[in-house]
Scaffold this active site. Structure first.
Site, short mmCIF file in Angstrom:
data_model
loop_
_atom_site.label_atom_id
_atom_site.label_comp_id
_atom_site.label_asym_id
_atom_site.label_seq_id
_atom_site.Cartn_x
_atom_site.Cartn_y
_atom_site.Cartn_z
CB CYS A 135 -0.93 -0.02 1.21
SG CYS A 135 -1.96 1.45 1.34
CB CYS A 138 -0.68 2.46 3.99
SG CYS A 138 -2.19 1.80 3.28
CG ASP A 139 3.04 1.15 4.51
OD1 ASP A 139 2.58 1.64 5.56
OD2 ASP A 139 2.83 -0.02 4.17
#
Ligand code: NAP
Length: 336
Positions: A135, A138-139
């Site tokens: 992701c 997300c990261d």
């Protein structure tokens, strides 16, 4: 023993937890069948920086625990089990079987999600959350000024690689063929981006970690044409080789598209009256915790509405065991 409830929510990611909050708060007896891991994909995300309401970010497991606690506050029950079989063929009430029990539910909200495809190479599981990610949104933030690899040659890989150049010093796309699958438009954008490089005809055979940091330090690459093996130092490996919706258990009952995503209308209704769906089981575009939560909310509101409108015609379900603990289930923290 068959447990009767008004609503069964299948899946416990942000969509399922939000759906359960809404149906439980509407005074409908609600059971969430969690699957292998409460929280779904979000539970495997270290820090969630983009869920509104948490200005300093929040860890995925903490966000999950809070959402679960909120649903439980209104009476939602959790069954830490897997759905093995459903019977939607005769309409409401619907039969939902888990490994250890059976439910009869007036309405079902399906939020069982999709799983990113895995490379299935050594080091992948070990370093997930420590340099291996599925992701970018997300990261990506954690890879500022780092060198990273993106695996895959489709739209997701190129789109996410372009996004990751906001953070990373360099993004190397490793693709198993010499032709990209992604759209021409995305290819042009990727080719024009100075931070993006390509390694073709190559697969990752192993993801290697540092014993000092416990995080990814390199990958072992293999050229599939020449057989040449090399080691490339790297800080992160983002894997975008497709997603698989977890819809097999509904085969032949819920309509899906060719990729297996459950089809819903703009009211989150599936082809079966009384069965609603939200989150990544139907959404292959947005794939965010907040959009999944919103879709779970919408699916729950439609279930509440549907149950309200048909209250006199539905089989009256008295939930005699509403307060009984769901004893036959075990909580597990294993990854899906
Ligand atoms: P995808 O189109 O299925 O592409 C997967 C990529 O990963 C392919 O390049 C494939 O290689 C590669 N791959 C698969 N298994 C692999 C393995 N084991 N090892 C190494 N490489 C592997 O998946 P996606 O990119 O996630 O896209 C899914 C759908 O969403 C598509 O319909 C796509 O068009 C759509 N989508 C659209 C957009 C957009 O329009 N902006 C953005 C994202 C996704 P091969 O090419 O050799 O098969």
């Amino acid at each position: 023993m068959v447990k009767k409830v008004r609503v069964v929510v299948i899946g416990s990611g942000p969509a399922g937890l939000t759906a359960a909050l809404y149906t439980a708060r509407a005074q409908l007896s609600t059971v969430v069948i969690t699957g292998m891991q409460v929280g779904g994909q979000i539970a495997t995300t270290h820090d969630v920086d983009n869920f509104p309401g948490f200005p300093d970010g929040i860890e995925g497991p903490e966000l999950t625990a809070r959402m679960q606690a909120q649903a439980e506050r209104f009476g939602a029950q959790f069954d830490y089990d897997l759905v093995t079989e459903v019977d939607f063929t005769s309409g409401s009430p619907f039969r939902v079987k888990t490994q250890s029990r059976e439910y009869l539910a007036d309405s079902v909200v399906v939020t069982i999600g999709a799983s990113p495809r895995k490379l299935n190479v050594p080091g992948e599981v070990e370093f997930t959350g420590r340099g291996v990610s599925y992701c970018a949104t997300c990261d990506g933030w954690f890879f500022r000024n780092k060198d990273i690899i993106v695996v895959g040659g489709g739209d997701s890989a190129l789109q996410e690689a372009i996004f990751l150049t906001r953070f990373a010093s360099s993004v190397t796309i490793v693709h198993r063929r010499d032709t990209l699958r992604a759209s021409t438009a995305l290819q042009h954008r990727a080719f024009a981006n100075d931070k993006i490089g390509f390694i073709y005809n190559t697969v990752i055979d192993e993801i290697l970690g540092s014993s000092e940091t416990g995080a990814v330090r390199a990958v072992r690459l293999r050229n599939v044409k020449t057989g040449e093996v090399s080691e490339k130092p790297i800080d992160g490996v983002f894997i975008f080789i497709g997603y698989d919706p977890n819809s097999k258990v509904f085969n032949g009952q819920l309509s899906t598209d060719a990729a297996g995503y459950v089809i819903v209308d703009n009211h989150m209704r599936t082809n079966v009256e009384g069965v609603f769906a939200g989150g990544e089981i139907h959404d292959d575009i947005f794939r965010q915790a907040i959009t999944a939560a919103g879709q779970g909310c919408a699916a729950a509101l439609m279930a509440i509405n549907w149950l309200g409108e048909r209250a006199d015609r539905l089989q009256v379900i008295e939930d005699e065991q509403r307060d009984a603990p769901i004893a036959s289930s075990k909580k597990t923290t294993e990854a899906v």
